[in-house]
Every structure is written in C-alpha cells, then in structure tokens.
Design an enzyme around this catalytic site. Structure first.
Site: not given
Length: 297
Positions: A220, A170, A290
C-alpha cells in the site's frame, strides 16, 4: 572503517551488495555492506560497532513496504530475515523480528489462538509490523502486541511495554527513537480452529480478489487521508494504468504501484509524485506515503 567481513568472520556479511534482490519491488542500488545476523548478540555487536565507527546503519526485514533508491545505501544494512524463530507459550506467540507476519498468523492458527487473523496476508516481517503498526481489514498490530524487545542505536537491549511502544496510525515509538525491534510478544485468546481458519481464508481471498499479488509491488503506497480512501481518489483521478518506465499504477487496485518489468526506484518515485500532484490538483487532498523511501539518489 575496516573490512567488515574480516572483522566479523562468523557473521554473514557481503560487500557492495545490490538490494534489488531483497526488496519486494525488485528495485534498489548497492549497499556498502549487507549483514545477515542470526542472533540478538550478532545484532548487538554490529549495532555497537556501527555506533562507535559512526557508520550509517539501516535495518530491513522483508522489505515489502519499502523503496530503495538507485544510489543504494551508505554504510551497513542489517537484513533480519534470519532472525525468524516463532514460539508459543500459553496464549502468547513470541516471534523474532525477521519472522514473516503471515507465518506468525499460521502458527497462531495452528495453536488455535485468535487475534492475528487480520494479518493473515500482510507480507511484512514482525519487526516491520511493530515499527509501523501494520494493519489490514480493521485490525492493527497494536491490538495484539503486549511487548517488544528492542535494541537502541547505542546497542542497549530493553523490553518495551505496549504503552511504551506508543502506537498510532502506521506509527510506533520505535520510529522516533531509532531503536531496532528484535522480537515481539503477541497476547492472543484461545479460539475455535474452524472459525480462525475460515476468517483467514476469507481475508486472503478478499486480498487476492482486490490486490495485484501477481506482480512485484511495495504494498500500500499511501496512508489513508482523513475522510477518504487513497485508492478511490487515485481511481477517480483516472490514474489507473499510469506508467513511468516499468512502474505502473495497478489496474486492479489503484492504491498499489506495480513493477510491470525492469522498473527502477526512480520510475516508482516519478509515479508517486505524479499521483500526489494529480490528486492534490483535482481534489485538494494531500496523499502522504505509507511506503518508506530510503537510500541515495
């Protein structure tokens, strides 16, 4: 700071525009200025102006993995969704930053190019996908990106190689430099139309079965902690259905927080903080977000 609409009459710019109409969560306060550039040159002009005027600059794509606080955003917000051209050259797909990742996977499929199947249901933009190395179902953006054209905070346009993008979980170097992705080149392989289509259909079905796609969400919420799954920890902590205002830990998938009606960014943040505190207390695991959280309180 001048009036941007009169300074740049050929670029679509709105003053004091609420951001909740552009975000997946349907939350977010007003931005001082919101611009919708349609070319790299328009992005460059605006970036250079913001740099010269010391005007805070924020870039949004599909705003799918994002929470904008109720105080909105100071300065200039660039929304890149009109930079959405996708083209194919041999086994490469070149997509501009505002193009939808889902649309890009369909273009690859239609040209019988394999490699992007994992991204068939990722709701973000190409720019956001490169920025955060978006991934799903065992695939990551870094697996297929060959290079990206970016613009620096001072307005210099350069091409970054795969190595220079320095992808991690990420993460990409773009996060560290403050550069803006303008386009990405994906290196794919000629495949089999039926195999590509059936894999994409399968992943989309799995996503629909598991995820609350019928309600607004920010995607998410938490990164996967080492050795665990965020959704399972949240489920095991008994937090599914936990609600503040209009924001709720999804009853369908604990890794998502959904807007069940008139949720504010503050509702989302309170749910996030409660989930983090509960999981930390019960399991000793720290959940890192995230989702990007930006804007004024």
């Amino acid at each position: 700071m001048g009036n941007l609409t009169s300074l740049f009459p050929t670029i679509e710019i709105k003053a004091n525009d609420r951001l909740d109409q552009y975000t997946y969560t349907k939350t977010g306060g007003p931005a001082d200025w919101v611009a919708f550039p349609q070319t790299f040159e328009e992005v460059q002009v605006l970036v250079r102006y913001a740099n010269q005027q010391h005007l805070p600059l924020t870039v949004l794509g599909n705003a799918s993995n994002l929470i904008v606080r109720e105080g909105g955003i100071a300065g200039l917000v660039l929304i890149l969704t009109k930079l959405n051209h996708i083209r194919v050259s041999g086994e490469q797909v070149i997509a501009q930053a505002g193009a939808s990742y889902i649309e890009t996977t369909k273009v690859a499929r239609d040209h019988v190019l394999s490699g992007l199947e994992f991204a068939a249901g990722i709701p973000g933009s190409i720019g956001g996908a490169v920025f955060m190395n978006a991934g799903a179902y065992g695939g990551e953006t870094k697996d297929v990106v060959q290079s990206a054209i970016v613009i620096s905070p001072v307005g210099e346009v350069t091409t970054l190689t795969h190595e220079e993008l320095d992808f991690g979980y990420r993460h990409s170097s773009v996060q560290d430099t403050g550069s803006i992705v303008l386009s990405a080149t994906f290196s794919l392989k000629t495949g089999d139309q039926e195999v590509i289509s059936s894999m994409m259909d399968d992943l989309n079905q799995r996503r629909a079965d598991k995820q609350p796609l019928d309600l607004p969400s920010c995607g998410s919420v938490f990164k996967r902690p080492a050795g665990y799954y965020a959704g399972k920890l949240i489920h095991d902590a008994g937090l599914q259905g936990y609600t503040v205002g209009g924001a709720q830990v999804s009853k369908k998938h604990a890794g998502f927080i959904v807007n069940i009606g008139q949720a504010t960014a503050t509702d989302y943040l309170e749910v996030i903080h409660h989930v983090q505190a509960t999981v930390q207390a019960k399991f000793g695991v720290s959940l890192e977000t995230e989702v990007r959280i930006i804007g004024r309180d």
